[in-house]
Design a protein around this motif. Structure first.
Motif, PDB file in Angstrom:
ATOM      1  N   UNK A  20      31.157  52.985  36.424  1.00 27.36           N
ATOM      2  CA  UNK A  20      32.230  52.402  37.227  1.00 27.36           C
ATOM      3  C   UNK A  20      33.502  52.247  36.400  1.00 27.36           C
ATOM      4  N   UNK A  21      33.341  51.783  35.157  1.00 25.78           N
ATOM      5  CA  UNK A  21      34.509  51.589  34.298  1.00 25.78           C
ATOM      6  C   UNK A  21      35.233  52.901  34.028  1.00 25.78           C
ATOM      7  N   UNK A 206      44.320  45.728  42.310  1.00 21.07           N
ATOM      8  CA  UNK A 206      42.922  45.322  42.166  1.00 21.07           C
ATOM      9  C   UNK A 206      42.237  45.255  43.527  1.00 21.07           C
ATOM     10  N   UNK A 207      42.939  44.711  44.514  1.00 22.03           N
ATOM     11  CA  UNK A 207      42.351  44.581  45.842  1.00 22.03           C
ATOM     12  C   UNK A 207      42.316  45.902  46.591  1.00 22.03           C
ATOM     13  N   UNK A 328      46.240  48.380  35.347  1.00 18.38           N
ATOM     14  CA  UNK A 328      45.223  47.477  34.807  1.00 18.38           C
ATOM     15  C   UNK A 328      44.387  46.827  35.891  1.00 18.38           C
ATOM     16  N   UNK A 329      44.947  46.695  37.097  1.00 16.69           N
ATOM     17  CA  UNK A 329      44.271  46.000  38.176  1.00 16.69           C
ATOM     18  C   UNK A 329      42.876  46.517  38.490  1.00 16.69           C
ATOM     19  N   UNK A 330      42.704  47.819  38.738  1.00 15.38           N
ATOM     20  CA  UNK A 330      41.359  48.322  39.041  1.00 15.38           C
ATOM     21  C   UNK A 330      40.367  48.112  37.909  1.00 15.38           C
ATOM     22  N   UNK A 334      37.233  45.596  38.198  1.00 12.43           N
ATOM     23  CA  UNK A 334      35.861  46.088  38.049  1.00 12.43           C
ATOM     24  C   UNK A 334      35.097  45.252  37.030  1.00 12.43           C
ATOM     25  N   UNK A 335      35.775  44.880  35.926  1.00 14.57           N
ATOM     26  CA  UNK A 335      35.114  44.073  34.897  1.00 14.57           C
ATOM     27  C   UNK A 335      34.741  42.691  35.428  1.00 14.57           C
ATOM     28  N   UNK A 336      35.647  42.082  36.204  1.00 14.92           N
ATOM     29  CA  UNK A 336      35.369  40.756  36.754  1.00 14.92           C
ATOM     30  C   UNK A 336      34.243  40.813  37.775  1.00 14.92           C
TER      31      UNK A 336
END
Length: 379
Positions: A20-21, A206-207, A328-330, A334-336
């Motif tokens: 995923x990362x 991110x969203x 950086x958002x995606x 994903x990490x969170x």
């Protein structure tokens, strides 16, 4: 170029054996490329107009999407997203706003608002369409279809823009042309606004790629998650219609106060009540309206504060930090999401970010009018 990846990412990861990362790193890399290219692309539009710049973006997008559809290795996958990132800087909002700024000397704000009304349906159309195409023809041919759309639809429309004069006079009633790029970036207001937009871009990016997976993690079915997420597009349009009607005489600075204040409430509802469909719908409504009107504000506010002639270069420079944070958002999202703290952690983190962007924006505009007016009078 943007919304399809959120739907197709799981299939891509399985077929290319990507974590995923790694998959989201390639997508984020394309956003970073777009951010790095935004300032020179804006300067190109200032100098030559948008016809060939945006047409080149359509060609680059078609190449990148077709390349992506045929990728079989990690290196090829990253290379395709590099081309798509360059295409994004050449053909998405920043380039379009700079093109409108050149062609519409008076009323550019209304023209930008009209453009965003149509663009507000992007997620509403392409999330469900991608979901359907993927089910019938797979992710590779889905990207190939989108590459063909770039050539058959977007390229002719961009060429139809027509040629601009090399230099256009500033029309009566337009903001005074008092800031070069160098003058703008030395102004503290520029950096406060750039950071406020950057934090919001981080939230939205991110969203954009994690909203559907997040809703599934909260207990909603895939079909329900897509349906709820698809509310974002119409609410973007609703927000933009409100901006054109209820706030048609309001200054961009005032409209921005509402936009930056709306998002934290939506994120808080998602964090506290995200297992309830009505709360998700409320979030999507507030998120969509905020995102929709913010697009207009970031297109019109630099024109009001810094003038017309170097608009493309200035907005490109202001967008660069935002596009870096967008990259950086995606990855951070994903990490969170991968942590064991539960699905509410990501909305809470983004809620904190939204409060920071609100404070930055208020700090920027508190004295912006007096400062800019004073500089123009002195000039």
């Amino acid at each position: 170029m943007y919304y399809a990846f959120a739907v197709l990412a799981p299939d891509i990861q399985r077929e290319l054996h990507l974590s995923t990362e790694m998959a989201f790193a390639a997508f984020s890399w394309s956003l970073l490329v777009a951010g790095l290219a935004s300032t020179p692309v804006g300067a190109l539009v200032d100098r030559h107009g948008g016809r060939y710049v945006m047409a080149a973006g359509s060609v680059a997008s078609a190449i990148g999407l077709a390349w992506l559809s045929r990728s079989t290795s990690t290196a090829s996958f990253f290379a395709a997203w590099t081309v798509i990132g360059l295409a994004s800087s050449l053909s998405l909002y920043e380039a379009a706003f700079a093109t409108i700024n050149r062609k519409v000397a008076v009323g550019a704000g209304r023209a930008i608002s009209t453009l965003t009304l149509f663009a507000g349906f992007a997620s509403t159309i392409f999330w469900p369409l991608t979901f359907a195409l993927d089910a019938h023809i797979g992710w590779r041919d889905t990207f190939l279809v989108y590459a063909l759309l770039q050539v058959l639809v977007c390229l002719p429309l961009h060429l139809w823009l027509g040629r601009d004069a090399p230099h256009q006079p500033v029309a009566a009633g337009a903001p005074r042309d008092s800031h070069t790029l160098g003058e703008a970036i030395r102004h503290p207001i520029f950096w406060k606004l750039a950071l406020a937009f950057a934090v919001n871009f981080f939230i939205f990016s991110a969203l954009a790629v994690h909203l559907i997976p997040l809703l599934k993690t909260l207990g909603h079915s895939a079909a329900t998650a897509v349906l709820l997420a698809s509310l974002v597009g119409p609410m973007q349009v609703a927000g933009r219609i409100g901006e054109r009607t209820l706030a048609r005489d309001a200054a961009p600075q005032v409209v921005g106060r509402f936009v930056f204040a709306t998002l934290p409430f939506g994120l808080l509802s998602l964090a506290l009540l995200g297992t309830q469909a009505w709360a998700v719908a409320l979030f999507c409504a507030l998120y969509g309206m905020s995102n929709g009107v913010l697009t207009i504000v970031r297109g019109t506010l630099p024109r009001v504060l810094f003038g017309v002639r170097h608009y493309g270069a200035i907005t490109g420079a202001m967008a660069a930090p935002a596009l870096v944070s967008k990259a950086a958002g995606p990855l951070i999202g994903a990490a969170v999401l991968s942590r064991s703290a539960g699905p509410t952690l990501l909305p809470l983190v983004l809620f904190g970010c939204a409060l920071c962007s609100l404070l930055l924006y208020h700090s920027a505009i508190r004295t912006a009018g007096q400062a800019i007016d004073g500089e123009r009078q002195a000039a």
